[in-house]
Design a protein around this motif. Structure first.
Motif: not given
Length: 280
Positions: A57-58, A67-70, A241-249, A251-254
């Protein structure tokens, strides 16, 4: 130092290193977990099962919540690259002018640069918003870039570095008929490589991690950078929602681009920082 004291010293260093690095490892591991696994066992360093959904998704390879992360990643690279290039060039010009050119008010201008460095950035947010709104560029890339292209700290670093270069080096160029800008560009600037690398790293890091400025001058979700987008994602603004993998991924990308830039030029950064310090 006795051997046992040395062992205790290194053991303490390792312990503190683990304490600081462990959350980073959790961040990496969680980004490869499924949502249920991240919620049920948040401190595990082994993803079970291994799930790549967050990273798909990222990078826009899989659907899901809007969630337009790209797009945020593209905005971060675009803004940080342009700001860094312009800031390095303009700060170098200003630093050279303050170091070499003799003109009325030069001391006052340098004192103003030092004074600006002491002003908290948050104190300038409202004036920035008013000016950007008055110019009619609110919620545009121009508003994100233009106020950041000159930095007082960068001018100070370059001015101090140019002060350390003997004026006699420039005399040959002047004898050959080179003007001020040609002397600056062809003679002095190539000698300022350590300071330029230092300024490049600081400028890229500052613009990449900038939060308050982008928050004030933009409103559209599509104009957000990774940092501001991640903040909205973590706050639940996008109904993710929570979606911790998406949020922490995310954050790691930043952290990855800045970390790579720093490790590639670490030696030059240290040298440039030393040269840019205040001389005794």
């Amino acid at each position: 130092m006795p051997t046992w004291k040395l062992l205790v010293f290194y053991a303490l260093l390792v312990l503190f290193a683990v304490v600081f690095i462990y959350p980073f490892f959790i961040q990496i591991a969680t980004s490869f977990k499924s949502n249920p696994a991240a919620t049920q066992d948040p401190l595990s360093l082994i993803p079970n099962p291994l799930d790549l959904d967050a990273w798909k998704r990222i990078f826009g390879l899989e659907g899901g919540a809007a969630v337009p992360i790209p797009t945020w990643t593209k905005n971060s690279f675009l803004v940080a690259t342009i700001v860094t290039a312009l800031r390095v060039f303009l700060d170098s010009l200003a630093g050279y002018a303050l170091s070499r050119l003799k003109f009325r008010g030069r001391g006052f201008m340098f004192a103003t640069v030092l004074a600006v460095m002491s002003v908290p950035g948050v104190a300038l947010l409202i004036p920035k918003f008013l000016i950007v709104n008055y110019l009619g560029i609110y919620d545009t890339y121009t508003a994100m870039i233009l106020p950041l292209i000159v930095d007082a700290a960068g001018v100070f670093i370059m001015k101090q570095f140019f002060d350390s270069i003997p004026v006699s080096i420039e005399e040959a160029a002047r004898i050959d008929g080179a003007g001020v800008f040609r002397t600056f560009w062809s003679v002095v600037l190539p000698m300022a490589k350590p300071a330029l690398i230092t300024l490049t790293i600081l400028s890229f890091q500052g613009s990449w991690n900038e939060f308050a400025h982008f928050l004030v001058v933009t409103q559209d979700v599509e104009k957000r950078t990774l940092v501001t987008g991640l903040a909205s994602l973590a706050s639940g603004e996008l109904s993710a929602g929570t979606q911790y993998p998406l949020k922490l991924g995310a954050a790691l990308l930043t952290t990855i681009p800045v970390a790579i830039l720093f490790f590639l030029f670490q030696r030059h950064f240290t040298s440039g920082a030393n040269e840019g310090g205040v001389k005794g």
